[in-house]
Scaffold this motif. Structure first.
Motif, short mmCIF file in Angstrom:
data_model
loop_
_atom_site.label_atom_id
_atom_site.label_comp_id
_atom_site.label_asym_id
_atom_site.label_seq_id
_atom_site.Cartn_x
_atom_site.Cartn_y
_atom_site.Cartn_z
N VAL A 1 -8.64 5.88 -12.39
CA VAL A 1 -8.55 6.05 -10.94
C VAL A 1 -9.91 5.88 -10.28
O VAL A 1 -10.90 6.48 -10.70
CB VAL A 1 -7.99 7.45 -10.59
CG1 VAL A 1 -7.87 7.63 -9.09
CG2 VAL A 1 -6.66 7.69 -11.29
N ALA A 2 -9.93 5.07 -9.23
CA ALA A 2 -11.10 4.92 -8.38
C ALA A 2 -10.77 5.55 -7.03
O ALA A 2 -9.64 5.43 -6.55
CB ALA A 2 -11.44 3.45 -8.20
N ILE A 3 -11.75 6.22 -6.44
CA ILE A 3 -11.54 6.86 -5.14
C ILE A 3 -12.50 6.24 -4.13
O ILE A 3 -13.72 6.31 -4.30
CB ILE A 3 -11.73 8.38 -5.22
CG1 ILE A 3 -10.77 8.97 -6.26
CG2 ILE A 3 -11.49 9.01 -3.84
CD1 ILE A 3 -10.92 10.46 -6.47
N TRP B 1 -7.55 5.70 -1.52
CA TRP B 1 -8.40 5.43 -0.36
C TRP B 1 -8.34 6.62 0.58
O TRP B 1 -7.30 6.89 1.18
CB TRP B 1 -7.92 4.16 0.31
CG TRP B 1 -8.60 3.78 1.58
CD1 TRP B 1 -9.84 4.20 2.03
CD2 TRP B 1 -8.10 2.91 2.58
NE1 TRP B 1 -10.12 3.62 3.24
CE2 TRP B 1 -9.08 2.83 3.60
CE3 TRP B 1 -6.92 2.18 2.71
CZ2 TRP B 1 -8.89 2.04 4.73
CZ3 TRP B 1 -6.74 1.40 3.83
CH2 TRP B 1 -7.72 1.33 4.83
N LEU B 2 -9.46 7.32 0.71
CA LEU B 2 -9.58 8.43 1.65
C LEU B 2 -9.95 7.85 3.01
O LEU B 2 -11.12 7.74 3.36
CB LEU B 2 -10.63 9.43 1.15
CG LEU B 2 -10.29 10.14 -0.15
CD1 LEU B 2 -11.45 11.02 -0.61
CD2 LEU B 2 -9.00 10.94 -0.02
N VAL C 1 -2.80 0.84 -4.58
CA VAL C 1 -3.66 1.45 -3.57
C VAL C 1 -2.86 2.52 -2.85
O VAL C 1 -1.77 2.26 -2.33
CB VAL C 1 -4.18 0.40 -2.57
CG1 VAL C 1 -5.04 1.07 -1.50
CG2 VAL C 1 -4.97 -0.68 -3.30
N VAL C 2 -3.41 3.73 -2.85
CA VAL C 2 -2.80 4.86 -2.16
C VAL C 2 -3.70 5.24 -1.00
O VAL C 2 -4.86 5.60 -1.20
CB VAL C 2 -2.63 6.07 -3.11
CG1 VAL C 2 -1.97 7.23 -2.37
CG2 VAL C 2 -1.84 5.69 -4.35
N MET D 1 0.85 -1.17 0.00
CA MET D 1 0.00 0.00 0.00
C MET D 1 0.90 1.23 0.00
O MET D 1 1.87 1.30 0.73
CB MET D 1 -0.90 -0.01 1.23
CG MET D 1 -1.94 1.08 1.18
SD MET D 1 -3.22 0.95 2.44
CE MET D 1 -3.99 -0.60 2.04
N LEU D 2 0.53 2.20 -0.82
CA LEU D 2 1.32 3.42 -0.98
C LEU D 2 0.75 4.54 -0.12
O LEU D 2 -0.37 4.45 0.37
CB LEU D 2 1.33 3.84 -2.44
CG LEU D 2 1.84 2.78 -3.44
CD1 LEU D 2 1.61 3.24 -4.87
CD2 LEU D 2 3.30 2.48 -3.18
N SER D 3 1.54 5.60 0.02
CA SER D 3 1.11 6.78 0.77
C SER D 3 1.20 8.01 -0.12
O SER D 3 1.63 7.93 -1.28
CB SER D 3 1.99 6.96 2.01
OG SER D 3 3.27 7.43 1.61
#
Length: 186
Positions: free
Chosen positions: A15-17, A93-94, A165-166, A1-3
């Motif tokens: 892009v999906a949010i 991912w918020l 995934v961010v 998982m990224l930041s």
């Protein structure tokens, strides 16, 4: 998982949010779309029919959108989520604090209701008191869905290993992420 600090190479194009209602999915999509040269598609706008029903043909419209090469949309609706994840190259991912998400949603809901804002397909927010009696009121749904989104994102990571995934955990993470995308746009 990224930041927010990680470089996205190659640049995102599909892009999906993800996030609970009120997290800022649509706002982030609208912000990123011109930076990525992508179309921002608001799923609520194509999903809702009169009386908050899901429109016939919703899944087909989502399928048509994601066949494109450059798009950005919210990652929501059980019927659409797997389709979107299967075509997205990046899932943002918020994962923001509950107080922030609920606070935003309450302000948005109150403003919409006070202004009698007409939403999708002629729908309007229900009276504010309904948050006390409606188990699926948007504010109550958002409260419950924060944990659900976490489970869905983790499942997507397992099911779609090529999906980046961010995870953005604060407003400053979101700002930093947008800045990195803006810088990479030149």
């Amino acid at each position: 998982m990224l930041s927010a600090a990680d470089t996205l190479d190659p640049r995102p194009s599909r892009v999906a949010i993800a996030g609970a209602p009120g997290a800022g999915k649509t706002t982030l999509a609208r912000t990123l779309a011109p930076l990525l040269g992508a179309e921002a598609v608001e799923l609520d706008g194509i999903a809702h029919g009169p009386d908050w029903t899901i429109r016939p043909g919703f899944v087909e419209e989502v399928s048509a959108v994601i066949r494109g090469d450059r798009w950005i949309t919210e990652w929501q609706y059980d019927e659409a989520r797997p389709l979107i994840a299967s075509r997205a190259d990046t899932l943002v991912w918020l994962d923001l604090p509950r107080w922030l998400v609920i606070g935003r949603l309450v302000r948005r809901t109150v403003a919409s209701r006070r202004g009698h804002e007409v939403l999708w397909a002629g729908n309007v927010e229900p009276p504010l008191w309904t948050v006390l009696v409606e188990p699926n009121h948007m504010i109550r749904w958002s409260w419950r869905s924060i944990g659900l989104v976490r489970e869905q994102v983790r499942a997507a990571e397992r099911e779609y290993p090529a999906l980046r995934v961010v995870r953005l955990r604060s407003r400053s993470d979101v700002d930093a992420f947008v800045s990195r995308i803006r810088e990479s746009a030149g």
